[in-house]
Design a protein around this motif. Structure first.
Motif, PDB file in Angstrom:
ATOM      1  N   ILE A 181     -11.410   1.298  -9.575  1.00  0.00           N
ATOM      2  CA  ILE A 181     -11.457   1.374  -8.111  1.00  0.00           C
ATOM      3  C   ILE A 181     -10.172   0.766  -7.576  1.00  0.00           C
ATOM      4  N   THR A 182      -9.433   1.555  -6.795  1.00  0.00           N
ATOM      5  CA  THR A 182      -8.155   1.091  -6.255  1.00  0.00           C
ATOM      6  C   THR A 182      -8.165   1.296  -4.744  1.00  0.00           C
ATOM      7  N   ILE A 183      -7.886   0.230  -4.013  1.00  0.00           N
ATOM      8  CA  ILE A 183      -7.971   0.290  -2.551  1.00  0.00           C
ATOM      9  C   ILE A 183      -6.633  -0.120  -1.941  1.00  0.00           C
ATOM     10  N   PHE A 184      -6.097   0.774  -1.108  1.00  0.00           N
ATOM     11  CA  PHE A 184      -4.861   0.502  -0.372  1.00  0.00           C
ATOM     12  C   PHE A 184      -5.238   0.361   1.104  1.00  0.00           C
TER      13      PHE A 184
ATOM     14  N   ILE B  24      -4.342  13.288  -7.241  1.00  0.00           N
ATOM     15  CA  ILE B  24      -4.247  11.932  -7.810  1.00  0.00           C
ATOM     16  C   ILE B  24      -2.857  11.691  -8.394  1.00  0.00           C
ATOM     17  N   ASN B  25      -2.336  12.695  -9.083  1.00  0.00           N
ATOM     18  CA  ASN B  25      -0.996  12.547  -9.664  1.00  0.00           C
ATOM     19  C   ASN B  25       0.058  12.360  -8.579  1.00  0.00           C
ATOM     20  N   GLN B  26      -0.089  13.118  -7.486  1.00  0.00           N
ATOM     21  CA  GLN B  26       0.863  12.973  -6.380  1.00  0.00           C
ATOM     22  C   GLN B  26       0.754  11.582  -5.757  1.00  0.00           C
ATOM     23  N   LEU B  27      -0.487  11.117  -5.597  1.00  0.00           N
ATOM     24  CA  LEU B  27      -0.706   9.783  -5.027  1.00  0.00           C
ATOM     25  C   LEU B  27      -0.078   8.713  -5.920  1.00  0.00           C
ATOM     26  N   LYS B  28      -0.331   8.831  -7.217  1.00  0.00           N
ATOM     27  CA  LYS B  28       0.191   7.822  -8.148  1.00  0.00           C
ATOM     28  C   LYS B  28       1.709   7.906  -8.277  1.00  0.00           C
TER      29      LYS B  28
END
Length: 661
Positions: A34-37, A148-152
């Motif tokens: 779980i990752t929260i920005f 997800i890849n673009q976000l990361k």
């Protein structure tokens, strides 16, 4: 991929807030990372997430925060709580940029992203007017994984911790932030508290949710669009703005000589205000002083459609009155030449006589016509074409349109107010199609002015096209189930198109234009997700039985027993859909063991799926597993011999065992 719009704050429904969805996702054990920005973090908001984060940490699931501290919104107390919760937290602070994301990322057996306007504050999560988008997708969904890849990739300096503006949150670093006055305090001390100085505390807050009510939301495919219910009430904001809007209404009245604001009016706020006055009046809660003011401009609280038709009648009457003043005669004879200046009014006069005969004229209309010497019966011989009868029916059709909104009267429509109107209209369509002299250009013009549709087949098909497009817009495909509640017949209609096809080329072209190409391409054996309404009917019959798991030889319900036996056989051979299995399990139906042959297929497929996750597109070799290697080659041979069922072919193509054509 499941895509949901999350809205909160405008309506009473507060169950599906962004906060509730975040709590539900943290609670879900399938999400292991779980990752929260978030730009802003306050303790009252974090308090709601805390029990779910605690549980996630007990289950050894990773929880990582990237928190901003710009504008001193993030509080010391919130960061202290993150330290207590044993989360991995990083503070982002830049002298050049404001850090402002709100992204909640959940990864694991499947993935979910919630992103929008909601910060991790109590108001941001639960009762501010906020909007977010939720994406939920599997690990085989290429579009989702791409996001997800673009976000990361964008936040790569966060994930590899190379960004110079990132700092791991520790007790020492938190003390440093407090000393440098970069975070606020939530202690309510007068004159120094961020909350009391910056936040607008004059605004009312929404109700606080109970933690026990959170964390129970499930994300499902083909979820119907949420219907919001606006509550009719008089608010302080409404009262403060009323005089301003009334002045707008006065101006509209002066310009138009009436107060009926059309829906498409250029100032949409005036239309909304106008509608609300009528709603408040109907509910009996319109303030008396407002009612008195509205009366001064002849505000009409009734059905505007009635007003429209009355105004239209008065416009026609004005034309007749003009003729009367010029000629002294109101009984205008019929003109069949549509270029004649009296063509329209002569036909209107004939229509009014027809409406009078069937009692459809209002008293004030009768009075106005009689004042100018209007005769309800004209001397002379009736026309050979039964002109009066035809006009009587046309007058009836006009009344039908006023009542129902269109002229699409079915032949099966039965109402003593409209005797045989459907048959009469169908006759007109037949005359039009066959170009009969009885339906001359004059009559065609009158019917078309009324809004008569000549080809109902085209009209009905266009309506179906719209319904199919609406489903596609909401759910992203044309796989409409037969139990689709908003339109139960649509699923069966589409299924017939897919299996039986359509003969008319013009219909095929219209389907192609909306991207629908499965016309007659599916055999009845390949139902591909289609569950018939009959299946649900039988299921509902089972639900009414005390012990629904009836045996094959049950004498009380022989047909239902046979049906249930067939469902069990279908399950045994792996052809029952998940939705059907779940429905039967809810009734405690004991399902048989799966066929060994089918079980073997499922086991091999599962192994190959694991192989693909580990090794990607590599070929399966004997060195990896000789038995699997032989089985894969056998499936390829079966495919070449066309001995595989469609569902198996699709699965093998998905896994790259056989090439897609």
């Amino acid at each position: 991929m499941i895509v949901e719009f999350l809205g909160q704050g405008l309506h009473l429904e507060e169950d599906e807030t962004c906060g509730n969805h975040v709590c539900s996702a943290i609670k879900d054990e399938s999400f292991t990372q779980i990752t929260i920005f978030v730009a802003f973090l306050r303790k009252p908001g974090l308090d709601y997430l805390a029990p779910f984060i605690k549980q996630a940490r007990k289950e050894n699931r990773n929880v990582t925060f990237y928190v901003g501290i710009d504008e001193r919104v993030t509080s010391k107390e919130a960061l202290e709580l993150l330290l207590e919760l044993d989360t991995e937290t990083y503070i982002y602070y830049s002298d050049s940029y404001i850090y402002h994301p709100k992204i909640y990322l959940f990864e694991g057996d499947r993935n979910r992203i919630i992103t929008g306007s909601s910060n991790l504050t109590k108001s941001g999560l639960f009762y501010n007017v906020e909007s977010s988008i939720l994406l939920d997708f599997t690990n085989s969904d290429t579009s989702g994984l791409k996001i997800i890849n673009q976000l990361k990739e964008f936040y790569s300096s966060f994930f590899d911790f190379s960004d110079p503006n990132l700092e791991l949150l520790t007790s020492d670093y938190l003390n440093k932030l407090v000393l440098e006055d970069k975070v606020s305090s939530e202690e309510f001390s007068k004159g120094s508290d961020y909350n009391s100085n910056i936040h607008d505390n004059s605004k009312k807050r929404g109700r606080n949710p109970k933690i026990t009510d959170l964390g129970h939301l499930e994300i499902k495919e083909k979820k119907p669009i949420k219907k919001y219910q606006s509550i009719l009430k008089i608010t302080e904001d409404y009262l403060a703005k009323w005089d301003y809007m009334f002045k707008k209404m006065e101006l509209f009245y002066k310009e138009n000589e009436h107060c009926t604001v059309p829906r498409e009016y250029k100032d949409r706020t005036l239309y909304g205000w106008y509608s609300k006055q009528k709603q408040l009046f109907k509910a009996g809660i319109l303030p008396k002083e407002h009612l008195e003011k509205l009366k001064t401009i002849n505000f009409y609280f009734g059905d505007a459609h009635v007003l429209y038709w009355d105004k239209k009648w008065l416009d026609s009457y004005s034309q007749l009155l003009k003729v009367y003043k010029e000629t002294g005669e109101s009984n205008v004879k019929r003109y069949k030449d549509n270029t004649h200046p009296l063509f329209y009014i002569s036909n209107w006069v004939a229509l009014e006589r027809g409406k009078y005969k069937i009692g459809k004229l209002k008293d004030w209309q009768i009075e106005k016509l009689e004042k100018i010497g209007f005769k309800w019966e004209m001397d002379g011989v009736r026309s050979l074409n039964n002109e009066d009868d035809w006009l009587d029916k046309l007058a009836l059709l006009e009344q039908y349109k006023i009542e129902y909104g269109d002229c699409n009267v079915s032949q099966t429509f039965k109402n003593p107010k409209y005797p045989k109107l459907g048959k009469w209209l169908n006759d007109q369509r037949t005359y039009y199609k066959k170009k009969r002299d009885f339906l001359n250009e004059e009559r065609i013009g009158l019917l078309e002015d009324m809004g008569v549709i000549w080809d109902m087949d085209v009209y009905n098909f266009d309506q179906r096209i719209k319904e199919i497009q609406e489903y596609k817009k909401e759910f992203g495909d044309f796989n409409i189930p037969s139990n689709y509640k908003p339109n139960p017949n649509l699923g069966n209609y589409v299924y017939r198109i897919k299996t039986k096809g359509i003969k008319e080329n013009w219909k095929k072209e219209k389907l192609h234009q909306i991207g629908f190409f499965e016309i007659g391409t599916k055999s009845k054996k390949e139902k591909g997700g289609h569950i018939t309404q009959n299946w649900y009917n039988n299921l509902n019959k089972l639900k009414k039985i005390n012990n629904p798991d009836i045996k094959k030889d049950n004498l009380e319900y022989p047909k239902l027993a046979k049906w249930l036996h067939n469902q069990k056989r279908t399950f045994r051979y792996g052809r029952l859909k998940d939705e059907q299995i779940n429905e039967l399990k809810k009734l405690n139906i004991k399902l048989p063991a799966r066929s060994k042959k089918r079980k073997k297929w499922d086991e091999y497929i599962e192994i190959i799926e694991l192989f693909r996750e580990e090794y990607g597109t590599k070929e399966i070799t004997p060195e990896f597993d000789k038995e699997i290697y032989i089985w894969v080659n056998q499936q390829k041979a079966n495919y070449r011999a066309k001995a595989l069922k469609t569902e198996k072919v699709e699965k093998l193509k998905e896994l790259g065992i056989i090439e897609s054509e």
